[in-house]
Design an enzyme around this catalytic site. Structure first.
Site, mmCIF file in Angstrom:
data_model
loop_
_atom_site.group_PDB
_atom_site.id
_atom_site.type_symbol
_atom_site.label_atom_id
_atom_site.label_comp_id
_atom_site.label_asym_id
_atom_site.label_seq_id
_atom_site.Cartn_x
_atom_site.Cartn_y
_atom_site.Cartn_z
ATOM 1 N N CYS A 2 0.433 -1.032 0.445
ATOM 2 C CA CYS A 2 0.427 -0.106 -0.043
ATOM 3 C C CYS A 2 0.980 1.261 -0.129
ATOM 4 O O CYS A 2 2.045 0.985 0.252
ATOM 5 C CB CYS A 2 -1.002 -0.098 1.419
ATOM 6 S SG CYS A 2 -2.481 -1.272 1.196
ATOM 7 N N GLY A 28 -1.347 0.935 -5.654
ATOM 8 C CA GLY A 28 -2.571 0.304 -4.887
ATOM 9 C C GLY A 28 -3.391 1.676 -5.669
ATOM 10 O O GLY A 28 -3.568 2.442 -5.306
ATOM 11 N N ASN A 101 0.792 0.581 5.600
ATOM 12 C CA ASN A 101 1.456 -0.266 4.895
ATOM 13 C C ASN A 101 1.601 -1.839 5.365
ATOM 14 O O ASN A 101 2.465 -1.880 6.476
ATOM 15 C CB ASN A 101 2.521 0.800 3.961
ATOM 16 C CG ASN A 101 3.179 -0.192 2.738
ATOM 17 O OD1 ASN A 101 2.654 -1.647 2.683
ATOM 18 N ND2 ASN A 101 4.481 -0.188 2.044
ATOM 19 N N GLY A 102 1.568 -3.037 5.111
ATOM 20 C CA GLY A 102 1.924 -4.183 5.344
ATOM 21 C C GLY A 102 1.020 -4.616 6.112
ATOM 22 O O GLY A 102 -0.243 -4.650 5.327
ATOM 23 N N TYR A 256 10.946 -4.297 -8.258
ATOM 24 C CA TYR A 256 9.438 -4.275 -8.564
ATOM 25 C C TYR A 256 8.556 -2.514 -8.022
ATOM 26 O O TYR A 256 8.390 -2.324 -8.893
ATOM 27 C CB TYR A 256 8.531 -5.812 -8.621
ATOM 28 C CG TYR A 256 7.477 -5.377 -9.072
ATOM 29 C CD1 TYR A 256 6.650 -5.585 -10.674
ATOM 30 C CD2 TYR A 256 5.867 -5.014 -8.155
ATOM 31 C CE1 TYR A 256 5.606 -5.557 -10.848
ATOM 32 C CE2 TYR A 256 4.588 -4.984 -8.978
ATOM 33 C CZ TYR A 256 4.523 -5.428 -9.996
ATOM 34 O OH TYR A 256 3.176 -5.029 -10.640
ATOM 35 N N ASP A 362 12.150 -9.654 -17.471
ATOM 36 C CA ASP A 362 10.971 -9.002 -17.041
ATOM 37 C C ASP A 362 11.291 -8.841 -15.287
ATOM 38 O O ASP A 362 11.961 -9.284 -15.288
ATOM 39 C CB ASP A 362 10.182 -10.197 -16.550
ATOM 40 C CG ASP A 362 8.965 -9.375 -16.388
ATOM 41 O OD1 ASP A 362 8.223 -8.478 -15.956
ATOM 42 O OD2 ASP A 362 6.885 -9.915 -16.252
#
Ligand code: SF4
Length: 483
Positions: A2, A28, A101-102, A256, A362
């Site tokens: 998030c 998000g 966030n978590g 990423y 990728d």
């Protein structure tokens, strides 16, 4: 995964938080919310969807105050509707707002305790509500009717004692100040910024540094995890160590999640991805591989693919064109949505592929569905051979720290050799980064960060409290959510 931002001291805190949320929309796309405090009451707006769709001029103007929190949600526990959007509030003690966030690994246990022992009812299935209630209960007990920094520190200590998993938290205590802390393992990123202006000094806390540059704040040096920050409404700043750090930042943030223009733990994400590409090139060369063209799978693999192409002396071409109006596949909640969106999202330029040996790059190979469709796209566009390079090692273990990657049985690399993975995705060969190279590329030149969380590759969970039962429970939750 998030994203959050908290601002205190700005004349128009809501506009800064809105701009900050737009900058971290990639973290998000499921729901978003903003809450402000104007000295007398909270103002809140939450909803499902993208930031730009939820907030209008009219409802932003309604969110008054010089302290504000914002959040963009990627669902973990409780992937519900608008009622699960953050931030959350409690009115006792003092009035507290919080976002995070978590992922709380012992969510069910704590929810049960809150409901039965503390007689509290939770409004949602969102795990920040558990942290908020643990925090609020401890703050109430320690405060004795008057807010103090010591009481705040005790509340953070209680969260550390009881909440398992990984979390970065931002919040405010109405009328007193903005706070932020993260667990002592520091798996989740956090960034602190300051802006000195004619009207005074304002502070911002965010889950990625790109937010701070987007709203014109100076990025301050990162502190170790286990510290609790409090910025009072009078502008005083307190940073106190609550627990000894055992820092293990998430390595996958570098691969990423984070934007390339972000700094994580003081390290440029872009520079880390260049090093990943260079190391992967060495590995490709050592394996005797050759190709006519390097093609990145947009977006997160671009930097590494370019570095790889340069190191190998092979042309780099943007052969896959992305429709930017379709959301990221990885963070779409259900597998069905992910599958549908790949074909909508990417199209191949035939001239780049026709008659060539193509090296696709990728960030990772998760379930293999997306990779398989992209390999198919490359072959349909006329590629002679399709080689598939992954910036990260085989993903084989679930993330219990807030990333909805997969259950163990869904990972395409689980119990498969590299050759079998290549067959499963339809490629002629796959080339994986080694774990040592990945970690080395992420933290090169930063000796203070000797360790990272690599659990989804190695199965070694740094918090040391993840039991097989927890893994099983998380797996069941994910399977139930996917239905
Ligand atoms: S398990 Fe993987 S994705 Fe999850 S926090 Fe650790 S490195 Fe990051």
């Amino acid at each position: 995964m998030c994203g959050f931002i908290g601002v205190i001291g700005a004349d128009d805190a809501v506009r800064e938080v809105y701009d900050g949320l737009v900058a971290i929309q990639h973290r998000g796309q499921d729901a978003a919310g903003i809450i402000t405090y104007d000295g007398g009451r909270f103002h809140v707006k939450k909803g499902e969807g993208l930031v730009r769709d939820i907030f209008t001029t009219a409802n932003v103007e309604r969110l008054k105050g010089s302290v504000a929190l914002g959040h963009v949600r990627y669902p973990t526990v409780g992937s519900g509707g608008g009622e699960d959007a953050q931030p959350f509030t409690v009115n006792f003690p003092f009035g507290i707002a919080m976002a995070h966030n978590g992922n709380v690994a012992n969510y069910d246990e704590l929810k049960g305790e809150l409901e039965h022992a503390s007689l509290r009812i939770l409004y949602s299935g969102c795990d920040v509500e558990v942290i908020l209630n643990v925090f609020a209960g401890a703050l109430a007990r320690a405060s004795n009717g008057t807010f103090s920094l010591a009481a705040y520190h005790e509340a953070v200590r209680e969260v550390y004692r009881t909440v398992r998993g990984a979390y970065s938290v931002v919040g405010f205590v109405a009328g007193h100040g903005l706070f932020a802390f993260r667990d002592r393992f520091g798996i989740k990123p956090i960034a602190l910024g300051r802006r000195v202006g004619p009207g005074g000094t304002s502070y911002a806390v965010a889950s990625e540094s790109v937010v701070l540059s987007a709203i014109d704040y100076e990025l301050l040096p990162p502190g170790p995890p286990g510290e609790a920050l409090f910025v009072g409404v009078d502008g005083t700043v307190d940073v106190t160590t609550i627990a000894e750090a055992d820092h293990h930042p998430c390595v996958f943030e570098f691969v990423y999640f984070a934007r390339p223009d972000s700094y994580l733990e003081g390290i440029s994400v872009d520079a880390a991805r260049v090093r990943m590409g260079e190391r992967l090139a060495r590995r490709f060369r050592a394996s005797g591989g050759s190709a006519d063209v390097v093609v990145p799978i947009p977006d997160s693999a671009r930097t590494a693919a370019l570095a790889m192409a340069q190191a190998l002396g092979i042309p780099y071409r943007e052969g896959l064109v992305k429709n930017r109006y379709v959301g990221r596949t990885f963070i779409m909640p259900s597998d069905g949505e992910r599958k549908r969106s790949v074909r909508q999202k990417l199209n191949a330029i035939e001239e780049v592929f026709r008659g060539k040996d193509v090296l696709l790059v990728d960030d990772s190979i998760v379930r293999g569905n997306t990779s398989r469709q992209i390999v198919h796209l490359a072959r349909t566009a006329g590629a002679r051979r399709v080689l598939f390079a992954s910036m990260s090692p085989p993903l084989v273990h679930p993330c219990v720290y807030g990333i909805d990657m997969s259950t163990r049985r869904e990972f395409v690399a689980r119990d498969r050799t590299h050759e079998e993975v290549a067959r499963a995705i339809g490629a002629d060969a796959v080339i994986y980064q080694t774990l040592d190279d990945l970690v080395g590329a992420a933290i090169e030149g930063t000796p203070r960060l000797a360790r990272m969380c690599t659990a989804c590759f190695s199965g070694s969970y740094p918090t040391g409290d993840i039991t097989p039962e927890m893994l099983l429970q998380i797996e069941h939750e994910r399977i139930a959510q996917a239905r």
